[in-house]
Motif scaffolding. Structure first.
Motif, PDB file in Angstrom:
ATOM      1  N   GLY A  92       3.637   9.876 -14.959  1.00 11.12           N
ATOM      2  CA  GLY A  92       3.789   9.755 -16.404  1.00 11.12           C
ATOM      3  C   GLY A  92       3.595   8.369 -16.957  1.00 11.12           C
ATOM      4  O   GLY A  92       3.758   8.154 -18.161  1.00 11.12           O
ATOM      5  N   PHE A  93       3.231   7.395 -16.125  1.00 10.21           N
ATOM      6  CA  PHE A  93       2.967   6.039 -16.604  1.00 10.21           C
ATOM      7  C   PHE A  93       1.618   5.976 -17.325  1.00 10.21           C
ATOM      8  O   PHE A  93       0.690   6.722 -17.000  1.00 10.21           O
ATOM      9  N   VAL A  94       1.513   5.077 -18.282  1.00 10.57           N
ATOM     10  CA  VAL A  94       0.222   4.688 -18.845  1.00 10.57           C
ATOM     11  C   VAL A  94      -0.256   3.509 -18.009  1.00 10.57           C
ATOM     12  O   VAL A  94       0.365   2.450 -18.015  1.00 10.57           O
ATOM     13  N   VAL A  95      -1.363   3.676 -17.277  1.00 10.44           N
ATOM     14  CA  VAL A  95      -1.725   2.736 -16.219  1.00 10.44           C
ATOM     15  C   VAL A  95      -2.994   1.963 -16.548  1.00 10.44           C
ATOM     16  O   VAL A  95      -3.987   2.532 -17.016  1.00 10.44           O
ATOM     17  N   VAL A  96      -2.943   0.646 -16.305  1.00 10.34           N
ATOM     18  CA  VAL A  96      -4.124  -0.223 -16.304  1.00 10.34           C
ATOM     19  C   VAL A  96      -4.082  -1.003 -14.998  1.00 10.34           C
ATOM     20  O   VAL A  96      -3.034  -1.108 -14.361  1.00 10.34           O
ATOM     21  N   SER A  97      -5.232  -1.562 -14.595  1.00  8.08           N
ATOM     22  CA  SER A  97      -5.258  -2.249 -13.311  1.00  8.08           C
ATOM     23  C   SER A  97      -6.166  -3.466 -13.360  1.00  8.08           C
ATOM     24  O   SER A  97      -7.030  -3.596 -14.234  1.00  8.08           O
ATOM     25  N   LEU A 119       6.042   4.576 -20.051  1.00 10.51           N
ATOM     26  CA  LEU A 119       6.020   3.146 -19.773  1.00 10.51           C
ATOM     27  C   LEU A 119       4.607   2.715 -19.392  1.00 10.51           C
ATOM     28  O   LEU A 119       3.865   3.455 -18.754  1.00 10.51           O
ATOM     29  N   HIS A 120       4.233   1.493 -19.773  1.00 12.86           N
ATOM     30  CA  HIS A 120       2.905   0.944 -19.481  1.00 12.86           C
ATOM     31  C   HIS A 120       2.985   0.119 -18.198  1.00 12.86           C
ATOM     32  O   HIS A 120       3.749  -0.846 -18.111  1.00 12.86           O
ATOM     33  N   LEU A 121       2.180   0.514 -17.218  1.00 13.00           N
ATOM     34  CA  LEU A 121       2.201  -0.102 -15.895  1.00 13.00           C
ATOM     35  C   LEU A 121       0.884  -0.821 -15.626  1.00 13.00           C
ATOM     36  O   LEU A 121      -0.189  -0.268 -15.855  1.00 13.00           O
ATOM     37  N   LEU A 122       0.985  -2.051 -15.131  1.00  8.51           N
ATOM     38  CA  LEU A 122      -0.178  -2.815 -14.685  1.00  8.51           C
ATOM     39  C   LEU A 122      -0.119  -2.941 -13.169  1.00  8.51           C
ATOM     40  O   LEU A 122       0.866  -3.438 -12.618  1.00  8.51           O
ATOM     41  N   VAL A 123      -1.168  -2.482 -12.488  1.00 11.59           N
ATOM     42  CA  VAL A 123      -1.272  -2.591 -11.027  1.00 11.59           C
ATOM     43  C   VAL A 123      -2.266  -3.699 -10.701  1.00 11.59           C
ATOM     44  O   VAL A 123      -3.416  -3.666 -11.156  1.00 11.59           O
ATOM     45  N   VAL A 124      -1.820  -4.690  -9.930  1.00 13.59           N
ATOM     46  CA  VAL A 124      -2.687  -5.813  -9.553  1.00 13.59           C
ATOM     47  C   VAL A 124      -2.785  -5.865  -8.029  1.00 13.59           C
ATOM     48  O   VAL A 124      -1.804  -6.153  -7.346  1.00 13.59           O
ATOM     49  N   ASP A 125      -3.988  -5.560  -7.511  1.00 15.45           N
ATOM     50  CA  ASP A 125      -4.222  -5.570  -6.068  1.00 15.45           C
ATOM     51  C   ASP A 125      -5.720  -5.716  -5.849  1.00 15.45           C
ATOM     52  O   ASP A 125      -6.519  -5.043  -6.516  1.00 15.45           O
ATOM     53  N   ASP A 126      -6.126  -6.585  -4.929  1.00 14.37           N
ATOM     54  CA  ASP A 126      -7.563  -6.788  -4.689  1.00 14.37           C
ATOM     55  C   ASP A 126      -8.138  -5.762  -3.720  1.00 14.37           C
ATOM     56  O   ASP A 126      -9.344  -5.764  -3.456  1.00 14.37           O
ATOM     57  N   ASP A 127      -7.323  -4.876  -3.159  1.00 15.84           N
ATOM     58  CA  ASP A 127      -7.797  -3.788  -2.304  1.00 15.84           C
ATOM     59  C   ASP A 127      -8.057  -2.572  -3.189  1.00 15.84           C
ATOM     60  O   ASP A 127      -7.122  -1.968  -3.717  1.00 15.84           O
ATOM     61  N   ASP A 128      -9.318  -2.201  -3.342  1.00 17.65           N
ATOM     62  CA  ASP A 128      -9.679  -1.116  -4.257  1.00 17.65           C
ATOM     63  C   ASP A 128      -8.980   0.190  -3.905  1.00 17.65           C
ATOM     64  O   ASP A 128      -8.496   0.909  -4.791  1.00 17.65           O
ATOM     65  N   ALA A 129      -8.924   0.516  -2.603  1.00 18.83           N
ATOM     66  CA  ALA A 129      -8.343   1.791  -2.185  1.00 18.83           C
ATOM     67  C   ALA A 129      -6.853   1.860  -2.534  1.00 18.83           C
ATOM     68  O   ALA A 129      -6.360   2.858  -3.076  1.00 18.83           O
ATOM     69  N   VAL A 130      -6.132   0.792  -2.225  1.00 19.37           N
ATOM     70  CA  VAL A 130      -4.688   0.770  -2.508  1.00 19.37           C
ATOM     71  C   VAL A 130      -4.448   0.776  -4.013  1.00 19.37           C
ATOM     72  O   VAL A 130      -3.586   1.501  -4.526  1.00 19.37           O
ATOM     73  N   ARG A 131      -5.215  -0.060  -4.727  1.00 19.44           N
ATOM     74  CA  ARG A 131      -5.045  -0.133  -6.185  1.00 19.44           C
ATOM     75  C   ARG A 131      -5.285   1.226  -6.832  1.00 19.44           C
ATOM     76  O   ARG A 131      -4.496   1.688  -7.669  1.00 19.44           O
ATOM     77  N   ASN A 132      -6.385   1.893  -6.446  1.00 18.25           N
ATOM     78  CA  ASN A 132      -6.707   3.189  -7.039  1.00 18.25           C
ATOM     79  C   ASN A 132      -5.661   4.243  -6.681  1.00 18.25           C
ATOM     80  O   ASN A 132      -5.312   5.100  -7.505  1.00 18.25           O
ATOM     81  N   ALA A 133      -5.165   4.197  -5.450  1.00 23.97           N
ATOM     82  CA  ALA A 133      -4.143   5.156  -5.032  1.00 23.97           C
ATOM     83  C   ALA A 133      -2.863   4.966  -5.834  1.00 23.97           C
ATOM     84  O   ALA A 133      -2.248   5.943  -6.306  1.00 23.97           O
ATOM     85  N   CYS A 134      -2.448   3.724  -6.003  1.00 22.92           N
ATOM     86  CA  CYS A 134      -1.234   3.441  -6.779  1.00 22.92           C
ATOM     87  C   CYS A 134      -1.400   3.886  -8.233  1.00 22.92           C
ATOM     88  O   CYS A 134      -0.472   4.434  -8.843  1.00 22.92           O
ATOM     89  N   CYS A 135      -2.584   3.656  -8.792  1.00 28.53           N
ATOM     90  CA  CYS A 135      -2.845   4.056 -10.178  1.00 28.53           C
ATOM     91  C   CYS A 135      -2.764   5.578 -10.314  1.00 28.53           C
ATOM     92  O   CYS A 135      -2.182   6.094 -11.281  1.00 28.53           O
ATOM     93  N   GLU A 136      -3.345   6.300  -9.361  1.00 25.37           N
ATOM     94  CA  GLU A 136      -3.334   7.759  -9.433  1.00 25.37           C
ATOM     95  C   GLU A 136      -1.910   8.302  -9.362  1.00 25.37           C
ATOM     96  O   GLU A 136      -1.526   9.199 -10.116  1.00 25.37           O
ATOM     97  N   ILE A 137      -1.132   7.770  -8.443  1.00 25.84           N
ATOM     98  CA  ILE A 137       0.261   8.215  -8.305  1.00 25.84           C
ATOM     99  C   ILE A 137       1.051   7.918  -9.577  1.00 25.84           C
ATOM    100  O   ILE A 137       1.793   8.758 -10.085  1.00 25.84           O
TER     101      ILE A 137
END
Length: 498
Positions: free
Chosen positions: A52-57, A29-47
């Motif tokens: 198994g998600f295809v991740v963009v942010s 599944l393709h997941l888009l993470v939208v968050d203006d906090d770099d640390a939280v956004r990057n952590a969510c993307c890594e997880i």
């Protein structure tokens, strides 16, 4: 937030959950993470990537809009509080422009109002910051499960709508769309289903579709016509019998044992057509079999396990039969866990052109002849109420193809009841696209009509019947409004002519 982000990676159980999720073999599944906090956004993307998600942010609304415009997104993980903006704005846009995208919202403001508003707009789940790794994994897995289920349901509905799909269900009317939605869900369950509809609507086709699009498609599908079996033989057919048992109303003793249809299905499906014809004593035994998942063969004293799924159908009003004491109330409720109603053909006339084409194509494949339908014949077909439903229409087209002296199916090739309709107006008269009444049985005004003309006539007739409401017409016809306007432009029809 940085501390929270680093803390989210503790806990071996969460890593195990991520590993198992990635190994399930489901489409990524393709997941888009939208968050203006770099640390939280990057952590969510890594997880999410480890799951198994295809991740963009994206860190803001403009970046998210650009991604949604140019990339496939199945799931959106959205912070409700962005720099200088509200995530609710993007949520509203997504539910309008990308309605199939699932949304999980994140908020550091754990107010009931924000969560309720997000869920009202269309969010499927939410997380309250700060959250642990296990919480994020659980929510993403839950959202992925829902998304996969929705994708599979849409795939199955599309397959069911395709005349080449299992069961040959044809039609895109609102009534059929509703049927497809329910059918796509019950195909993957093992609950009993009661299929109701008039004779000739295709109850067995619906039952076959539920079976052959489900997980046990490779198992047997066994139809049983309860109305055609001799009552004395129904019990032995359904439940089987042991050697020496009296069968056929006590007229003969069995020389060998035989499995009943409920056990012979071996994990497949038993379709009880016209279940309302079962005698009351057999209704009680069928109820016991469904409840205990076992049957007692005729003459036997030991139960035999049953693993078959039971689908039942009827053209009778079982609720009225229950009130009259002719059908067991407990069996009715047991069979009616899910109710599938098949609409009569008169309630979905917009599907008739596609059905006609399907039957004509089949006749062409069988005898190698190319057929077209004349204009007067088509007008009669579209106007007639078809009390025998799809089966009657199928028979009429087969008759016309058999009697036709050439490639054109004329009014004279159709059955007598359609001649009576045209001659005597036993139902409402049908008008052609240009407003002229249909030709009489003498065949005046005959002409060849192509499939494109059938489509044109169906579209224009629907718009006129709806007093020019194109949006509703597009919905009823099962086409997009852009397609409808393009068709009208091709036809050269203005609003004044509708």
């Amino acid at each position: 937030m940085a501390g929270m982000a680093s803390g989210m990676f503790s806990g071996g159980s969460a890593y195990e959950a991520m590993r198992l999720s990635a190994e399930e073999g489901l489409p990524a599944l393709h997941l888009l993470v939208v968050d203006d906090d770099d640390a939280v956004r990057n952590a969510c993307c890594e997880i999410a990537r480890k799951m198994g998600f295809v991740v963009v942010s994206a860190s803001d609304l403009d970046g998210a809009r650009s991604i949604l415009k140019h990339h496939k997104v199945d799931l959106l993980l959205l912070d409700l509080k962005l720099a200088g903006a509200s995530g609710l704005t993007l949520l509203e846009e997504v539910k309008i422009l990308h309605a199939e995208t699932s949304v999980v919202v994140m908020t550091a403001f754990a107010t009931v109002a924000s969560a309720v508003e997000a869920m009202r707009i269309g969010a499927g789940d939410y997380l309250t910051k700060p959250f642990a790794l296990e919480e994020l994994v659980t929510v993403l897995e839950r959202a992925a499960d829902r998304t996969h289920f929705d994708l599979e349901s849409r795939r199955l509905r599309d397959k069911l709508r395709n005349p080449k799909g299992a069961g040959h269900l044809i039609g895109c009317s609102p009534e059929m769309e509703k049927l497809y939605r329910i059918l796509s869900k019950v195909a993957h369950s093992q609950h009993p289903v009661l299929i109701v509809g008039e004779s000739g609507t295709g109850k067995e086709l619906v039952a076959r579709s539920a079976h052959f699009n489900g997980p046990n498609a490779q198992r047997p599908f066994i139809p049983v016509d309860c109305g055609s079996l001799v009552p004395a033989l129904i019990e032995s057919e359904l439940f089987g019998y042991v050697k020496g048992a009296s069968i056929g109303g006590g007229r003969a003793a069995a020389t060998h044992a035989r499995d009943g249809l409920l056990t012979a299905a071996d994990g497949g499906t038993v379709f009880l057509d016209e279940v309302g014809e079962l005698p009351l004593d057999l209704q009680a035994k069928l109820l016991r079999a469904l409840q205990e998942k076992a049957v007692y063969p005729v003459g036997g004293t030991h139960p035999v396990p049953v693993s078959a799924r039971v689908l039942a159908a009827t053209n009778r009003n079982l609720a009225a039969m229950v009130d009259a004491g002719r059908f067991r109330r407990d069996l009715y409720f047991r069979l009616n866990v899910v109710n599938l109603r098949i609409p009569p053909l008169r309630d979905r006339k917009e599907d008739i052109p596609a059905l006609v084409q399907h039957f004509v194509d089949r006749a062409q494949r069988e005898n190698g002849k190319l057929y077209t339908v004349s204009a007067d014949a088509l007008r009669a077909i579209l106007g007639y109420d078809w009390p025998g439903n799809v089966r009657e229409l199928e028979s009429a087209i087969e008759r016309a193809c058999a009697l036709s002296s050439g490639p054109i199916l004329h009014m004279g090739d159709l059955p007598t009841q359609l001649h009576d309709f045209v001659m005597h107006g036993r139902t409402s008269r049908v008008e052609s696209v240009d407003g002229a009444t249909s030709a009489g049985a003498d065949g005046l005004g005959r002409g060849i009509v192509s499939i494109a003309e059938m489509e044109r006539e169906a579209i224009l007739a629907t718009i006129r019947e709806l007093k020019g409401d194109k949006m509703m017409a597009a919905k009823l016809l099962g086409i997009g409004k852009t397609t409808l306007y393009r068709k009208l432009k091709e036809y050269g029809v203005s609003d004044d002519e509708l």
